[in-house]
Enzyme design. Sequence first.
Site, PDB file in Angstrom:
ATOM      1  N   GLU B  31       9.912 -19.694  -1.351  1.00 52.77           N
ATOM      2  CA  GLU B  31      10.922 -19.327  -2.338  1.00 52.77           C
ATOM      3  C   GLU B  31      12.315 -19.541  -1.746  1.00 52.77           C
ATOM      4  O   GLU B  31      12.629 -18.982  -0.688  1.00 52.77           O
ATOM      5  CB  GLU B  31      10.721 -17.856  -2.737  1.00 52.77           C
ATOM      6  CG  GLU B  31       9.397 -17.654  -3.479  1.00 52.77           C
ATOM      7  CD  GLU B  31       8.863 -16.235  -3.394  1.00 52.77           C
ATOM      8  OE1 GLU B  31       9.564 -15.345  -2.879  1.00 52.77           O
ATOM      9  OE2 GLU B  31       7.708 -16.023  -3.826  1.00 52.77           O
ATOM     10  N   GLU B  74       3.443 -15.992  -5.178  1.00 54.07           N
ATOM     11  CA  GLU B  74       2.985 -15.964  -3.784  1.00 54.07           C
ATOM     12  C   GLU B  74       1.533 -16.385  -3.631  1.00 54.07           C
ATOM     13  O   GLU B  74       1.194 -17.114  -2.702  1.00 54.07           O
ATOM     14  CB  GLU B  74       3.204 -14.587  -3.160  1.00 54.07           C
ATOM     15  CG  GLU B  74       4.655 -14.299  -2.762  1.00 54.07           C
ATOM     16  CD  GLU B  74       5.487 -13.736  -3.894  1.00 54.07           C
ATOM     17  OE1 GLU B  74       4.955 -13.586  -5.014  1.00 54.07           O
ATOM     18  OE2 GLU B  74       6.679 -13.448  -3.672  1.00 54.07           O
ATOM     19  N   PHE B 100       5.521  -8.748   1.024  1.00 51.92           N
ATOM     20  CA  PHE B 100       5.070  -9.549  -0.109  1.00 51.92           C
ATOM     21  C   PHE B 100       3.695 -10.165   0.134  1.00 51.92           C
ATOM     22  O   PHE B 100       3.083 -10.738  -0.769  1.00 51.92           O
ATOM     23  CB  PHE B 100       6.067 -10.673  -0.429  1.00 51.92           C
ATOM     24  CG  PHE B 100       7.470 -10.213  -0.722  1.00 51.92           C
ATOM     25  CD1 PHE B 100       7.795  -8.871  -0.832  1.00 51.92           C
ATOM     26  CD2 PHE B 100       8.476 -11.152  -0.890  1.00 51.92           C
ATOM     27  CE1 PHE B 100       9.104  -8.464  -1.094  1.00 51.92           C
ATOM     28  CE2 PHE B 100       9.788 -10.757  -1.157  1.00 51.92           C
ATOM     29  CZ  PHE B 100      10.097  -9.410  -1.253  1.00 51.92           C
ATOM     30  N   HIS B 143      10.505  -3.599   2.068  1.00 47.47           N
ATOM     31  CA  HIS B 143      11.167  -4.734   2.722  1.00 47.47           C
ATOM     32  C   HIS B 143      11.445  -4.483   4.208  1.00 47.47           C
ATOM     33  O   HIS B 143      12.256  -5.172   4.808  1.00 47.47           O
ATOM     34  CB  HIS B 143      12.492  -5.056   2.033  1.00 47.47           C
ATOM     35  CG  HIS B 143      12.362  -5.598   0.653  1.00 47.47           C
ATOM     36  ND1 HIS B 143      11.884  -4.854  -0.403  1.00 47.47           N
ATOM     37  CD2 HIS B 143      12.624  -6.830   0.141  1.00 47.47           C
ATOM     38  CE1 HIS B 143      11.884  -5.588  -1.496  1.00 47.47           C
ATOM     39  NE2 HIS B 143      12.326  -6.786  -1.196  1.00 47.47           N
TER      40      HIS B 143
END
Lengths: 322, 337
Positions: B31, B74, B100, B143
């Site tokens: 990405e 993903e 992720f 994150h």
Amino acid sequence: MDIPKDKLLWIYERMQLIRVFETRVSTEFGKGKIPGFVHLYAGEEAVAVGICANLTDADYMTSTHRGHGHCVAKGVDVRGMMAELFGKATGICKGKGGSMHIADMDKGMLGANGIVGGGPPLACGSGLTAKTNGTDQVTICFFGDGASEQGTLHESLNLAAIWKLPIIFVAENNGYAESTPAHYHCSVENIADRAAAYNMPGVTLDGNDLFAVYEAAHEAVARARAGQGPSLLECKTYRHYGHFEGDAQTYKIAGENERYQNELDPIKRFTDAVLSRGLVSEAEMADIDGQVNAAIDEAVKFAEDSPFPEVQETFTDVYVSY
Amino acid sequence: MAERELNFGEALNEAMRQEMQRDPKVVIMGEDVAGGADVDHLEGDEAWGGVLGVTKGLVKEFGRERVIDTPISESGFIGAAVGAAATGLRPIAEMMFVGFMGVCFDQLLNQGAKLRYMFGGKAKVPLVIRTICGGGYRAAAQHSQVLHSLFTHIPGLKTVVPSTPYDAKGLLISAIRDDDLVIFFEDITFGGIKGAVPEEDYSIPFGKADVKRAGEDVTIVAIGKMVHHSLAAATELEKQDKSAEVIDPRTLSPFDEDTVLASVEKTGRLVIADESHPRCNVATDIAAMVADKGFDYLNAPIKMVSAPHTPVPFSPPLEDHYLPNPQKISEAALGLF
């Protein structure tokens, strides 16, 4: 569309090879010779063979948990396949994969797959390789009606479309995701209708009509080889057996199995068609039947006679093991 | 002449650039790895070059056929990277944040990690997945995670955690040339770290720990960011007359047991600093290994410094409390004397 005679003979041989292979696997599984569990492809032969009749060994394929038929249609050696099912050292994957992981990289067969919806992203990968390398190889991505509800398929349809990958997505809609009917689990009547959402051609076919599958695949493969991107073919078909061997199939409607095993059977329909049109003779078919039966007998004997792998094999084929 | 210095991201960028120049099969996908795909006014230039700019400039040199922006899919693109690797490319996939991985876990766990074994050795998956990890950026629970222990547990994956620009470049080059699926962890706080990095390409072998500081009295095995905290702790310990040896394993799978055992044999004391949650992590794994193979070397219990068994909190005082730091490491070491 006329199919050359040698191809018609090949088609008949491959469909029979799948049918006899699966029938024999059912028998041997019943005898306790095959560990684990197996998902049989019998009844869906026209799909795998009709598609693969348009391919070469260089083309790629991703498959499903019901993958034996795909392997045979792609030309994987039935001896190595049977030995793999028996868990023997001579298996195509040295006995390390089993029924759900039969693979043959030399034939572009990127593996049966134990995860429903596991294959479509991998198909985007082999499609990307072909595109990057500038070859005309196509990838066939087989998946069932159950996998059509997995997010991976939708991501992959979108990826293939935006990158114009040379992939033919083939939905094998056999009416049931395990025990759950497609009319319950699927929001649309035809899975191929979803192709519109991904801006690619979508075609729904009678998957038990070899000629219909062959023709649709021919067009989709040509389109992919020409760099025009992916297609979605939905082949409506039926599995003669349960989801797995041992499945009591209580979800099937009375008489359904019998109808599909007789007048709707893809091999019977193909046979009737080629005989009535005089394209192939009964003698030629009988000859093929004999060869197929002998090949499967030989495969079972090979599997039975082969040794199990040495326990040290546990530690090979992975880069870090201990 | 002074050695050339690069920061952590520049070292990684140079590794990728040199490998892409060397081998046309190397492609990058992820990405925003270039960013701005299909935007006419960019004329093939990038918008971002990765969310932290690590892949900056590569699309200009190698084009969008080799630096491929992906949708936010993903499972789709990690699976595509696995399939591309199995059929002849050598992709470097960027998974923006390690958290992720939850979205695409099947493609790693059941596909990428297992193809080679399930297929009896006939397939290989030469894929590197680069991913950002670590706390301290006030990025909160999804994150800021440190999940190298999770991936180290899975056969068929290799795990690499560099701590310096020099190691980052050499280990990434090794990862790209490796035929296995490598998960490459890049700490989010390393952006400002600079260090000497040779201009030529070089590789650092996997399974070879680096002694970042030699010492005599206590061994500190430290992973990733903890290497820097442990070096700071060692300076503090020096003031207390305790000499600490700091070992950076650099790769967790494979793992260099010999270097750790030889050090513990010398020092008799072991502290392990791992930013993971405290149970079933790489620290507990190393502790078990030393208890098994080096029990007679030990003069004191093995101490582990890790984060607590909670998600990473957002609020700065909470996150500071959560994270291991030099003080926690030096206190753990002093407790062994």
